[in-house]
Design a protein around this motif. Sequence first.
Motif, PDB file in Angstrom:
ATOM      1  N   LEU A  43      -6.655   4.616  -2.170  1.00 32.85           N
ATOM      2  CA  LEU A  43      -6.078   4.447  -0.834  1.00 32.85           C
ATOM      3  C   LEU A  43      -4.761   3.684  -0.873  1.00 32.85           C
ATOM      4  O   LEU A  43      -4.036   3.638   0.111  1.00 32.85           O
ATOM      5  N   CYS A  44      -4.475   3.060  -1.988  1.00 28.35           N
ATOM      6  CA  CYS A  44      -3.325   2.148  -1.992  1.00 28.35           C
ATOM      7  C   CYS A  44      -2.580   2.268  -3.319  1.00 28.35           C
ATOM      8  O   CYS A  44      -2.340   1.286  -4.004  1.00 28.35           O
ATOM      9  N   LEU A  45      -2.199   3.486  -3.666  1.00 27.17           N
ATOM     10  CA  LEU A  45      -1.598   3.716  -4.980  1.00 27.17           C
ATOM     11  C   LEU A  45      -0.089   3.886  -4.934  1.00 27.17           C
ATOM     12  O   LEU A  45       0.592   3.723  -5.944  1.00 27.17           O
ATOM     13  N   ARG A  46       0.429   4.258  -3.774  1.00 27.64           N
ATOM     14  CA  ARG A  46       1.860   4.587  -3.735  1.00 27.64           C
ATOM     15  C   ARG A  46       2.683   3.314  -3.536  1.00 27.64           C
ATOM     16  O   ARG A  46       2.647   2.706  -2.460  1.00 27.64           O
ATOM     17  N   GLU A  47       3.417   2.947  -4.592  1.00 30.14           N
ATOM     18  CA  GLU A  47       4.139   1.670  -4.573  1.00 30.14           C
ATOM     19  C   GLU A  47       5.060   1.506  -3.376  1.00 30.14           C
ATOM     20  O   GLU A  47       5.202   0.420  -2.831  1.00 30.14           O
ATOM     21  N   GLU A  48       5.704   2.592  -3.004  1.00 36.09           N
ATOM     22  CA  GLU A  48       6.700   2.484  -1.926  1.00 36.09           C
ATOM     23  C   GLU A  48       6.057   2.398  -0.549  1.00 36.09           C
ATOM     24  O   GLU A  48       6.634   1.828   0.380  1.00 36.09           O
TER      25      GLU A  48
END
Length: 491
Positions: A139-144
């Motif tokens: 659920l929270c992988l995209r750094e940007e």
Amino acid sequence: GKTLPTAITIFGAKGDLTKRKLIPALYNLYTDKHLPPVFTITCVDFLPEDEAAFKLDLLDGINTFSRNGKADEKEWEGFAKHISYLQGDFLKADTYNALKAKLDGFEKINKKNATHIFYFAVAPRFIEIIADALYKHKLCLREELDRIVVEKPFGTDLDTAKKLNRFLTKRFAEQQIYRIDHYLGKEAVQNIMAFRFANYVFEPLWNKDFVDHVQISVAEEVGVGKRGGYYDGAGALRDMVQNHLLQLLCIVAMDCPKFYKSELIRDSKTKVLKDIRPYTPAQVFKNVIRGQYTAGNVHGTPRLSYRKEEHVQPASNTETFVAARLFIDNDRWKGVPFFLRTGKSMPVQSSVIVVQFKDAPNKIFKDDITPNRLIISIQPELEISLLFESKVPGLKMKLKPVEMDFTYQESYTETIPEAYEALLLDVLDGNTTLFMRADQVEAAWKVVMPIVDAWKKYPAKQLHLYKAGTWGPSAATDILKPYAKDWFRLS
Ligand code: BG6
């Protein structure tokens, strides 16, 4: 990412923080048109809730705690449409599956990637559990785009803070992690950087050659209230000094960063913490005073003694007051004491920083000279004033100190946002400047660890009692000597 659709998830929907701070702040951002055009707020907690009743409770929170008072009916209706309640156990995979379905659905409807913000308004024991679940459920992988917001307490000592940092940074990039210290979001605190670095009259004097000492006071009228369960295991050192007071010290003492850039500002603050002189146990007891309130009166209202408060151990040695003398061993500050003080059940609610300058070297007047003092009031009044000597009108050369005053009220018509509004908006914008980086938190723990350890080793040694509604133990005044007779009088 400001205009991207944004999905905010609050874990701990039924908690105090959500009702008192987060929802009122989001509501004000909404009415001031600072939220992105498309957003959704998912509030997660353990107990089943009727969604309508839940929202009414949030409305009650706005009406009671928002800086603007009662919510506008139309605005609330518009805002409330974006809120939903998701019942779920933080420990169970179902919760995150349901959340994932919701967040995916939100992106699908909007046909666009969305910013995901996960706010941990939960007890510390849930932080790792939720963080790990977010990671495992991808659920929270995209750094940007994906961000987590973590409230204090961030660890209970240096080791647990390090462990938590390792745990989080294994799963998320540092730039995705927003560790909150809400004092950094306060308007008057943010202004200190502007005051110091956008003006040139004070900065040349802002060092050991001209500054005699600095006092930082955060006095609270409130007692421990209903938070005994948490507070009794924490105490004022962990609750206030490790974070809020040390951060105020950093802003006062930091060098000017090369640019107004998050990492450079945070580097500069961290350096201050690293330069603070560590104490031996003997030095702790000489330089750091702890106190605990006994029964008394705050503004005519009787206050129980701390040990009789709800969820507090009857023989508790937890401090509700701390005063400390710290030194920053660098070129700028060598030898200049920084006095920190905070306490509960004090006579007033007030946070003030005083920079006291050295005595004027010219001794040509008969009168005693009061040293110059720069007084930065953070709350409840927002004000900066400079105390200086002046000739009393008349036929003799008689001196008396006067004040030059800047108040927000007189200078600005703008309203003053709450700290949580400023900080939440920064999270939405992806701006980490006012958040605590991993190394900052650890450096702050390093400063207080000798104190934590000394007090743990000698739990009752020099625990000074003070009556609720007074200024704390007299020992707190003794550490000021010979720099000052007394603490700056808060009002
Ligand atoms: C919190 C502490 O971080 O800050 C509380 O846990 C304290 O004990 C509070 O009362 C003070 O914040 P403010 O914004 O009211 O000065």
